[in-house]
Design an enzyme around this catalytic site. Sequence first.
Site, mmCIF file in Angstrom:
data_model
loop_
_atom_site.group_PDB
_atom_site.id
_atom_site.type_symbol
_atom_site.label_atom_id
_atom_site.label_comp_id
_atom_site.label_asym_id
_atom_site.label_seq_id
_atom_site.Cartn_x
_atom_site.Cartn_y
_atom_site.Cartn_z
ATOM 1 N N SER A 23 103.925 48.901 34.906
ATOM 2 C CA SER A 23 103.240 47.774 34.257
ATOM 3 C C SER A 23 104.315 46.790 33.730
ATOM 4 O O SER A 23 105.040 46.172 34.261
ATOM 5 C CB SER A 23 102.348 48.669 33.282
ATOM 6 O OG SER A 23 101.313 47.604 32.626
ATOM 7 N N HIS A 72 95.220 53.145 35.580
ATOM 8 C CA HIS A 72 96.424 52.448 35.422
ATOM 9 C C HIS A 72 97.565 53.497 35.155
ATOM 10 O O HIS A 72 98.727 53.008 35.486
ATOM 11 C CB HIS A 72 96.117 51.831 34.135
ATOM 12 C CG HIS A 72 97.270 50.903 33.625
ATOM 13 N ND1 HIS A 72 97.551 49.441 34.445
ATOM 14 C CD2 HIS A 72 98.273 50.906 32.631
ATOM 15 C CE1 HIS A 72 98.419 48.817 34.141
ATOM 16 N NE2 HIS A 72 98.931 49.764 33.000
#
Length: 254
Positions: free
Chosen positions: A90, A229
């Site tokens: 990320s 995620h």
Amino acid sequence: MEKLIVCVHKRPDALFRLICFPWAGGGTSQLAQWGKLFNDSIEVCCIRFPGRETRLEEPFAKDMTSIVNEVTNVLLKELKEKPFAFFGHSFGSYVSFAVALHLKEKYGLEPVHLFISEGHAPHSEGFRALRSLPVSDAKDEEVIARLQILGGIPSELQHNEDILKQMALTFREDFGVLQTFLFEKAEMDIPFSCDITCFYGSDDEVHDVQAWQELTSGDTSFYELPGGHFYLLEPSNQTFLMKHITRCIENAGL
């Protein structure tokens, strides 16, 4: 060196180094532990950004350039010693790209492989949309709620208000760093020759990953793994990542 780099399982005789860059609001606890999962040919280190853990008393980084310069200045000697690869998740994927770009442009150094996890290509519409999110104006409760939806808060910390408040602050500061990073790809410029592998969770929002192919003359591959995620925290996915990353790094050294 020790304040920036966490290397829990030191392997001075390893043939390769894997440098990991954590997510926004995160520390080194998860990725630094990857060292015990790899074989003896790979030493794993994790970057500790300012404003957390043993660097809690330091001010947060204000822009991407300051992080890139610190990582480069501290690691340059080690990166010249033996082949290295980057893994970023990320926010960490953008930091790892920015560091790799600086190393290539200024020193002619390049990772043997760039592993991107949950990251838009930095010149894509997806990244531009991400940068424009009004995170700096969000309240702590909104940031924490978002992190909980993403699965970024360990269950044992869900009700610790002091830690949650610090986590929200750290996330907001890291996101501010992200918003200072802008990469404009020149039409004919291909910055890297190393292979790039992109990982992402099947249940997460769609990421603009295909454009990573435009940033290297090497191979680019894409892997969707079960989960959201933070798919990489699932043990079964970790096993896949370890095996795949090891194979890629060792093959790059042939």
